[in-house]
Write a protein that holds these residues in place. Structure first.
Motif, PDB file in Angstrom:
ATOM      1  N   ARG A  80       0.844  -1.207   0.000  1.00  0.00           N
ATOM      2  CA  ARG A  80       0.000   0.000   0.000  1.00  0.00           C
ATOM      3  C   ARG A  80       0.880   1.259   0.000  1.00  0.00           C
ATOM      4  NH1 ARG A  80      -2.701  -3.625  -0.094  1.00  0.00           N
ATOM      5  NH2 ARG A  80      -2.205  -3.177  -2.256  1.00  0.00           N
ATOM      6  N   ASP A  83       2.150   1.834  -3.369  1.00  0.00           N
ATOM      7  CA  ASP A  83       1.062   2.318  -4.238  1.00  0.00           C
ATOM      8  C   ASP A  83       0.797   3.794  -3.983  1.00  0.00           C
ATOM      9  OD1 ASP A  83       0.670  -0.199  -5.233  1.00  0.00           O
ATOM     10  OD2 ASP A  83      -1.137  -0.632  -4.047  1.00  0.00           O
ATOM     11  N   GLU A  84       0.755   4.136  -2.687  1.00  0.00           N
ATOM     12  CA  GLU A  84       0.514   5.523  -2.292  1.00  0.00           C
ATOM     13  C   GLU A  84       1.594   6.441  -2.831  1.00  0.00           C
ATOM     14  OE1 GLU A  84       0.383   5.554   2.097  1.00  0.00           O
ATOM     15  OE2 GLU A  84      -1.338   4.299   1.593  1.00  0.00           O
ATOM     16  N   ARG A  86       3.496   5.995  -5.358  1.00  0.00           N
ATOM     17  CA  ARG A  86       3.364   6.103  -6.813  1.00  0.00           C
ATOM     18  C   ARG A  86       2.270   7.112  -7.162  1.00  0.00           C
ATOM     19  NH1 ARG A  86       2.958   0.885  -7.231  1.00  0.00           N
ATOM     20  NH2 ARG A  86       5.203   0.543  -7.328  1.00  0.00           N
ATOM     21  N   THR A  87       1.150   7.026  -6.452  1.00  0.00           N
ATOM     22  CA  THR A  87       0.043   7.946  -6.734  1.00  0.00           C
ATOM     23  C   THR A  87       0.414   9.372  -6.390  1.00  0.00           C
ATOM     24  OG1 THR A  87      -1.520   6.195  -6.237  1.00  0.00           O
ATOM     25  CG2 THR A  87      -2.379   8.432  -6.222  1.00  0.00           C
ATOM     26  N   LEU A  88       0.989   9.556  -5.186  1.00  0.00           N
ATOM     27  CA  LEU A  88       1.354  10.914  -4.772  1.00  0.00           C
ATOM     28  C   LEU A  88       2.393  11.502  -5.707  1.00  0.00           C
ATOM     29  CD1 LEU A  88       1.484  10.416  -0.920  1.00  0.00           C
ATOM     30  CD2 LEU A  88      -0.162  11.782  -2.195  1.00  0.00           C
ATOM     31  N   SER A  90       2.500  11.137  -8.730  1.00  0.00           N
ATOM     32  CA  SER A  90       1.857  11.551  -9.985  1.00  0.00           C
ATOM     33  C   SER A  90       1.107  12.879  -9.843  1.00  0.00           C
ATOM     34  CB  SER A  90       0.894  10.454 -10.464  1.00  0.00           C
ATOM     35  OG  SER A  90      -0.260  10.428  -9.635  1.00  0.00           O
ATOM     36  N   PHE A  91       0.872  13.345  -8.615  1.00  0.00           N
ATOM     37  CA  PHE A  91       0.184  14.630  -8.432  1.00  0.00           C
ATOM     38  C   PHE A  91       1.166  15.769  -8.635  1.00  0.00           C
ATOM     39  CE2 PHE A  91      -2.597  12.365  -5.066  1.00  0.00           C
ATOM     40  CZ  PHE A  91      -3.485  11.933  -6.036  1.00  0.00           C
ATOM     41  N   VAL A 150      -6.639  15.289  -5.381  1.00  0.00           N
ATOM     42  CA  VAL A 150      -6.519  14.003  -4.674  1.00  0.00           C
ATOM     43  C   VAL A 150      -7.793  13.183  -4.874  1.00  0.00           C
ATOM     44  CG1 VAL A 150      -6.286  12.944  -2.390  1.00  0.00           C
ATOM     45  CG2 VAL A 150      -4.941  14.976  -2.962  1.00  0.00           C
ATOM     46  N   ALA A 153      -8.451  11.601  -8.234  1.00  0.00           N
ATOM     47  CA  ALA A 153      -7.650  10.394  -8.492  1.00  0.00           C
ATOM     48  C   ALA A 153      -8.186   9.190  -7.716  1.00  0.00           C
ATOM     49  CB  ALA A 153      -6.193  10.648  -8.109  1.00  0.00           C
ATOM     50  N   PHE A 155      -8.519   9.028  -4.363  1.00  0.00           N
ATOM     51  CA  PHE A 155      -7.876   8.902  -3.055  1.00  0.00           C
ATOM     52  C   PHE A 155      -8.504   9.845  -2.046  1.00  0.00           C
ATOM     53  CE2 PHE A 155      -4.827   6.458  -5.204  1.00  0.00           C
ATOM     54  CZ  PHE A 155      -4.039   5.825  -4.257  1.00  0.00           C
ATOM     55  N   HIS A 183      -6.575   4.382  -0.799  1.00  0.00           N
ATOM     56  CA  HIS A 183      -7.519   4.353  -1.906  1.00  0.00           C
ATOM     57  C   HIS A 183      -8.910   4.311  -1.304  1.00  0.00           C
ATOM     58  CE1 HIS A 183      -8.669   3.813  -6.001  1.00  0.00           C
ATOM     59  NE2 HIS A 183      -7.412   4.053  -6.297  1.00  0.00           N
TER      60      HIS A 183
END
Length: 301
Positions: A80, A83-84, A86-88, A90-91, A150, A153, A155, A183
């Protein structure tokens, strides 16, 4: 149990091109360090995944789950965390802390973020009380925009509170510490993070229906504290009948617009279905995006 100081990597420790300077914070899921990127000679903040309930640190600095049954949960949380990260990463938004990269080392994972120079909202607000409408909106609108990114996306931040909002030296706010960002549909959960006064009721129990409205409740709590000087009452105490004085009564109407006070009370409604469901609901209630006359009329109050 080891104290968090024992769990911290020591100053001077090297992680790839980063040199640890000091420990900035310790949370349920890990530690945050101030470090220097020795290539760029730049200060960064590094978050290390180290859930204290599940794992410990060996003498060689590696992180190891405490018991066999903790290993699966540790690994699940590590996935997790990645994953987090990676997502952050991308912001790209000026009001969300910037994640530059992430990597694995010491049998765990690290997230490298910009180091935000400035003050926590709590420290920023103190010398500026009593605030006025323009000052509160000046922080609120950029934070809403960041939060909108956020939420778009899929989240949630899930731990908005004054300590997780930083104000840069130029006065712009930045939302920090997505350590509990999950997520919106995560099934299995690590221990929930709940900050009394800011967390809505649905974050206290596993059947709670969380969504953008949950972050908006917490942000409403931050605004309530900015406008009234008091922390909001804990959500559980407000359910059957609500003894909390609404912002519309507690806030000084000579300093704050009715729109703003009403928006705060709407964001803080205990039943999640009655709250604003999205950032755009809040912006609409603040009449943002209307003509310039409106803003100049507000400032002349």
């Amino acid at each position: 149990a080891m104290s968090s100081a024992d769990l911290s990597l020591p100053p001077g420790h090297s992680l790839q091109e980063y040199r640890i300077e000091s420990t900035l914070g310790v949370g349920g899921f890990g530690l945050t360090y101030l470090a220097t990127d020795s290539n760029l000679n730049l200060k960064v903040a590094i978050k290390e995944y180290l859930p204290g309930e599940l794992a410990t640190r060996e003498a060689d600095h590696t992180v190891r789950p405490k018991g066999g049954e903790d290993a699966d949960t540790f690994r699940w949380g590590l996935d997790r965390f990645l994953d987090e990260s990676r997502t952050l990463a991308s912001f790209r938004h000026p009001n969300i802390v910037r994640v530059m990269r992430f990597f694995q080392a010491n049998s765990t994972a690290y997230m490298v973020m910009e180091f935000v120079a400035g003050q926590s909202l709590s420290d920023w607000v103190k010398p500026r009380r009593p605030l006025n409408d323009a000052a509160v909106r000046g922080l609120l609108l950029p934070l809403l925009e960041g939060l909108g990114v956020v939420h778009a996306a899929g989240f949630l931040h899930r731990d908005i509170k004054p300590g997780n909002v930083f104000v840069r030296e130029d006065g712009s706010p930045v939302l920090l510490d997505f350590g509990s960002a999950r997520h919106a549909t995560a099934g299995q959960e690590l221990t929930a993070i709940v900050t009394p006064g800011y967390a809505p009721l649905e974050q206290y129990h596993s059947q709670g229906k969380q969504g953008p409205w949950s972050d908006l409740y917490a942000l409403g709590g931050v605004l309530y504290w900015m406008v009234t000087g008091n922390k909001p009452m804990e959500a559980a105490a407000r359910v059957r009948e609500d003894p909390m004085t609404p912002a519309a009564q507690a806030g000084d109407s000579s300093r704050f617009s009715n729109d703003l006070l009403a928006a705060i009370d709407w964001m803080l409604l205990p039943p999640e279905n009655l709250r604003p469901q999205s950032v755009s609901d809040v912006l609409a209630s603040l009449k943002v995006g209307r003509s310039e006359e409106h803003t100049s009329e507000l400032q002349s109050h």
